[in-house]
Enzyme design. Structure first.
Site, PDB file in Angstrom:
ATOM      1  N   ASN A  72      -4.319   7.214   7.331  1.00  0.00           N
ATOM      2  CA  ASN A  72      -4.306   6.910   5.896  1.00  0.00           C
ATOM      3  C   ASN A  72      -5.368   7.791   5.253  1.00  0.00           C
ATOM      4  OD1 ASN A  72      -4.387   5.832   3.325  1.00  0.00           O
ATOM      5  ND2 ASN A  72      -5.675   4.098   3.927  1.00  0.00           N
ATOM      6  N   ARG A  78       0.829  -1.211   0.000  1.00  0.00           N
ATOM      7  CA  ARG A  78       0.000   0.000   0.000  1.00  0.00           C
ATOM      8  C   ARG A  78       0.863   1.260   0.000  1.00  0.00           C
ATOM      9  NH1 ARG A  78      -5.162  -1.228   1.535  1.00  0.00           N
ATOM     10  NH2 ARG A  78      -5.510   1.007   1.891  1.00  0.00           N
ATOM     11  N   LYS A 119      -0.671  -0.032  -4.395  1.00  0.00           N
ATOM     12  CA  LYS A 119      -1.674  -0.959  -4.917  1.00  0.00           C
ATOM     13  C   LYS A 119      -3.071  -0.363  -4.941  1.00  0.00           C
ATOM     14  CE  LYS A 119      -3.123  -4.848  -6.539  1.00  0.00           C
ATOM     15  NZ  LYS A 119      -2.830  -5.139  -7.931  1.00  0.00           N
ATOM     16  N   GLU A 165       4.758   0.910 -15.742  1.00  0.00           N
ATOM     17  CA  GLU A 165       4.692   0.977 -14.275  1.00  0.00           C
ATOM     18  C   GLU A 165       5.723   0.116 -13.568  1.00  0.00           C
ATOM     19  OE1 GLU A 165       0.510  -1.480 -14.066  1.00  0.00           O
ATOM     20  OE2 GLU A 165       1.082  -0.267 -12.344  1.00  0.00           O
ATOM     21  N   HIS A 224      -2.038   9.062 -38.105  1.00  0.00           N
ATOM     22  CA  HIS A 224      -2.425  10.435 -37.777  1.00  0.00           C
ATOM     23  C   HIS A 224      -1.427  11.099 -36.832  1.00  0.00           C
ATOM     24  CE1 HIS A 224      -6.087   9.344 -39.830  1.00  0.00           C
ATOM     25  NE2 HIS A 224      -6.140   8.272 -39.069  1.00  0.00           N
TER      26      HIS A 224
HETATM   27  C1  AGP Z   1      -2.492  -1.323 -12.472  1.00  0.00           C
HETATM   28  O1  AGP Z   1      -1.479  -2.214 -12.629  1.00  0.00           O
HETATM   29  C2  AGP Z   1      -2.288  -0.315 -11.428  1.00  0.00           C
HETATM   30  N1  AGP Z   1      -2.006  -0.895 -10.186  1.00  0.00           N
HETATM   31  C3  AGP Z   1      -3.398   0.712 -11.333  1.00  0.00           C
HETATM   32  O2  AGP Z   1      -3.520   1.339 -12.562  1.00  0.00           O
HETATM   33  C4  AGP Z   1      -4.764   0.165 -10.914  1.00  0.00           C
HETATM   34  O3  AGP Z   1      -5.332  -0.569 -11.945  1.00  0.00           O
HETATM   35  C5  AGP Z   1      -5.684   1.334 -10.567  1.00  0.00           C
HETATM   36  O4  AGP Z   1      -5.114   2.044  -9.514  1.00  0.00           O
HETATM   37  C6  AGP Z   1      -7.085   0.871 -10.202  1.00  0.00           C
HETATM   38  O5  AGP Z   1      -7.048   0.076  -9.059  1.00  0.00           O
HETATM   39  P1  AGP Z   1      -8.354  -0.739  -8.627  1.00  0.00           P
HETATM   40  O6  AGP Z   1      -8.667  -1.726  -9.702  1.00  0.00           O
HETATM   41  O7  AGP Z   1      -7.970  -1.390  -7.337  1.00  0.00           O
HETATM   42  O8  AGP Z   1      -9.449   0.263  -8.451  1.00  0.00           O
END
Ligand code: AGP
Length: 612
Positions: free
Chosen positions: A100, A27, A607, A492, A508
């Protein structure tokens, strides 16, 4: 996007808190800290960087204390360093708190508190809350901790998941939430609070989810949940399905590789008990919308962020092709602020692996406020979005720890395909068409196995892209979103700049980028737009571009055109993304590993994004 955990009980808290933090590290991992109550004082230990640094510091200090709180940070206000690390305390060191979320009016409150003589040590928004509680708890009429916390919370704007301890109530943790996830975990003569269940699974599977505006008072042998009016609430105890083993790496080098290789099983779990071949449709236990309700739907809006948004794009193609329902896909962060047009004939579907993404949660709340019907496609059971929407579909893909989403994406596509079946069969989709899709869905897990058995071939191609500065991903139709997803995965975790595009868009503008240094990854299975994408590949080859193509097994035509190719089995067009994305997940993984990147915890990412 931080992780918090608290413990009060008969055991020494420090090792339990550190272990809990380790499970929450995905996290955020800018800094970490703990506060322990022992012998009438609070001992604070904070370090910058990973939890391992904190663990080392604690090992040297031998702290004691059977009540404590801890935090792993993803910085929003104040640079990542030891001073800005949580926990934060009040002036007198009577109380400590971890947070948080974001306090939006921290600036104003800080100025007022400073004028009233409070001394601030950090640059964080969070520290404001410690001083606000202090004013009610340690100063003035010395109210009980829970009342002081409640009194402080009414003064702040923004989001929070917090845990607070005080020397004046040494075995008590007060926890509260608005917008950020929080739960109480019930043990034997001990209790925990945590941002999510992964931090406590080693000790208990019995949890109580805290909702927005609620406050929990947790002691070793009991806990109470109060609402904003301080009225006690009796909340259901949820018994968690996942065990610790499922959230450990299971022998793989990284969670991301484990989760990629788990996809045959995670897809089986997403499909389990939902396919009705005879009727050529699908069924869901938690939709909470009747067929009559679904027949009243005239328009669908799918919303989400990142990878979930990419899955939504594929869902749009499916819904319009098979269910014939006008469908749009919206970035949640844009949808929530642009005065959207929705009504009770609009179905707003929120897609989220974590179920905690702040923008997606807010977009769904906005849709509800405007009268739309809402559904969630969610992986984490009991998460905030799952509890906010009218009904939903759990992915059952199991815990996804790697920050880069992989198995959740393929499960999202399969869940969208089943929802499309359900909506389509209620409308014009014939039983024969429905059965064909059901059979193709049932075959997917074994086809995924076949692609993953070919991982070594992808690893070989990855070797040749290690020093690429940029990569282009191109696809058409159902595989345009896969090109976007492939580019996102590479960006990423390997930090290589990459862009995904609808292949025809090249002409384009982006085609100007093509030269022999620009690798171009084409997602080109034999589907309805195959001939079109072959021409696009020829355009790139004509300008000296290096082509890597994901093709259908036995496609000798493209074998001659592409410099490298990765084969995937044949399936229905709408399901090809489940197969074509796999080599792109592996490609990004192998490149990132070879470049020495931290694959599971990429820089600057977390995450679940629980702040705006
Ligand atoms: C994807 O690999 C990323 N971790 C990120 O784009 C993620 O998909 C996005 O933050 C959405 O998260 P969620 O599906 O938990 O809502």
């Amino acid at each position: 996007m931080c992780g918090i955990v608290g413990y009060t009980g008969h055991r020494q808290a420090a090792p339990l808190l550190v272990e809990g933090l380790k499970h929450l590290e995905y996290r955020g991992y800018d800094s970490a800290g703990v506060a322990l109550i022992a012998d009438g004082r609070i001992d604070i230990f904070k370090t910058a960087g990973k939890i391992a640094a904190l663990e080392k510091e604690l090992a040297g200090a031998h702290p004691t204390g059977r009540t404590g709180i801890a935090h792993t940070r993803w910085a929003t206000h104040g640079v990542p360093n030891t001073i800005n690390a949580h926990p934060h305390t009040d002036c007198g060191g009577t109380l400590a708190l971890v947070h948080n979320g974001i306090i939006e009016n921290a600036g104003v409150l800080r100025a007022a508190l400073s004028r009233r003589g409070h001394t601030f040590r950090s640059e964080t928004d969070t520290e404001v809350l410690a001083h606000l509680i202090e004013e009610l708890h340690s100063k003035g009429d010395g109210r009980p901790l829970v009342e002081s916390v409640a009194g402080a919370l009414v003064q702040i704007e923004g989001t929070y998941g917090i845990a607070v301890v005080s020397t004046r109530e040494p075995d008590t943790i007060v926890a509260a939430r608005r917008g950020s996830p929080l739960l109480v975990a019930i043990g034997n003569e001990e209790n925990f609070v945590a941002s999510d269940a992964s931090a406590v699974l080693a000790h208990t599977r019995s949890v109580v989810y805290i909702d927005d505006g609620e406050i929990a008072v947790v002691r070793p042998r009991d806990y109470r949940i109060l609402d904003v009016g301080a009225v006690e609430k009796h909340k259901a105890v949820t018994h968690l399905e996942w065990d610790l083993g499922t959230i450990e790496r299971g022998g793989y080098a990284h969670f991301m590789l484990k989760e990629i290789m788990e996809q045959p099983n995670s897809l089986r779990d997403t499909l389990r008990g939902r396919l009705l071949e005879e009727e050529g449709t699908a069924r869901f236990g938690g939709l909470n919308l009747t067929d009559e309700d679904l027949l009243k739907i005239r328009r669908i809006v799918i919303t989400g962020c990142g990878t979930s948004w990419h899955a939504g794009l594929i869902g749009e193609y499916m819904m319009e092709e098979l269910a014939r329902i006008p469908t749009e896909v919206e970035y949640a962060s844009e949808f929530r602020y642009r005065n959207p047009i929705v009504d009770d004939h609009t179905l707003v579907i929120g897609i989220s692996q974590s179920g905690e993404t702040a923008d997606t949660l807010a977009a769904l709340r906005e849709a509800k406020r405007r009268g739309a019907r809402t559904l969630g496609l969610i992986n984490v059971v009991g998460s905030s979005i799952a509890r906010e929407v009218e009904g939903g579909i759990y992915l059952h893909a199991g815990p996804e720890i790697g920050v880069a989403s992989t198995k959740a994406f393929t499960s999202q596509i399969v869940a969208l395909a089943m929802l499309t079946l359900k909506l389509g069969r209620l409308r014009s989709l014939s039983i024969l068409q429905g059965r064909e899709v059901v059979r193709a869905l049932a075959r997917l897990p074994e086809l995924v196995e076949r692609v993953l058995q070919n991982a070594a071939a992808v690893e070989h191609i990855a070797e040749r892209l290690l020093r690429a500065g940029n990569v282009l991903y191109l696809g058409r139709g159902y595989n345009f979103p896969v090109a976007l997803e492939g580019a996102l995965k590479l960006k990423e975790i390997s930090y290589i700049h990459a862009e995904g595009y609808p292949a025809a868009e090249m002409k384009h503008g982006p085609i100007a980028l093509i030269d022999d240094l620009m690798p171009v990854v084409f997602v080109a299975p034999r589907d309805a737009v195959y001939q079109k994408i072959v021409s696009n590949i020829e355009e790139v080859k004509a300008r000296g571009g290096r082509v890597i193509a994901v093709v259908t097994e036995g496609d000798t035509g493209l074998a001659k055109l592409a410099d490298q190719r990765i084969e995937v089995p044949e399936t229905l067009d709408l399901l090809t993304p489940v197969l074509t994305v796999l080599p792109l997940q592996l490609l990004a993984y192998y490149i990132a590993v070879r470049r020495g990147c931290n694959v599971d915890q990429p820089r600057n990412l977390a995450k679940s994004v629980t702040v705006e």
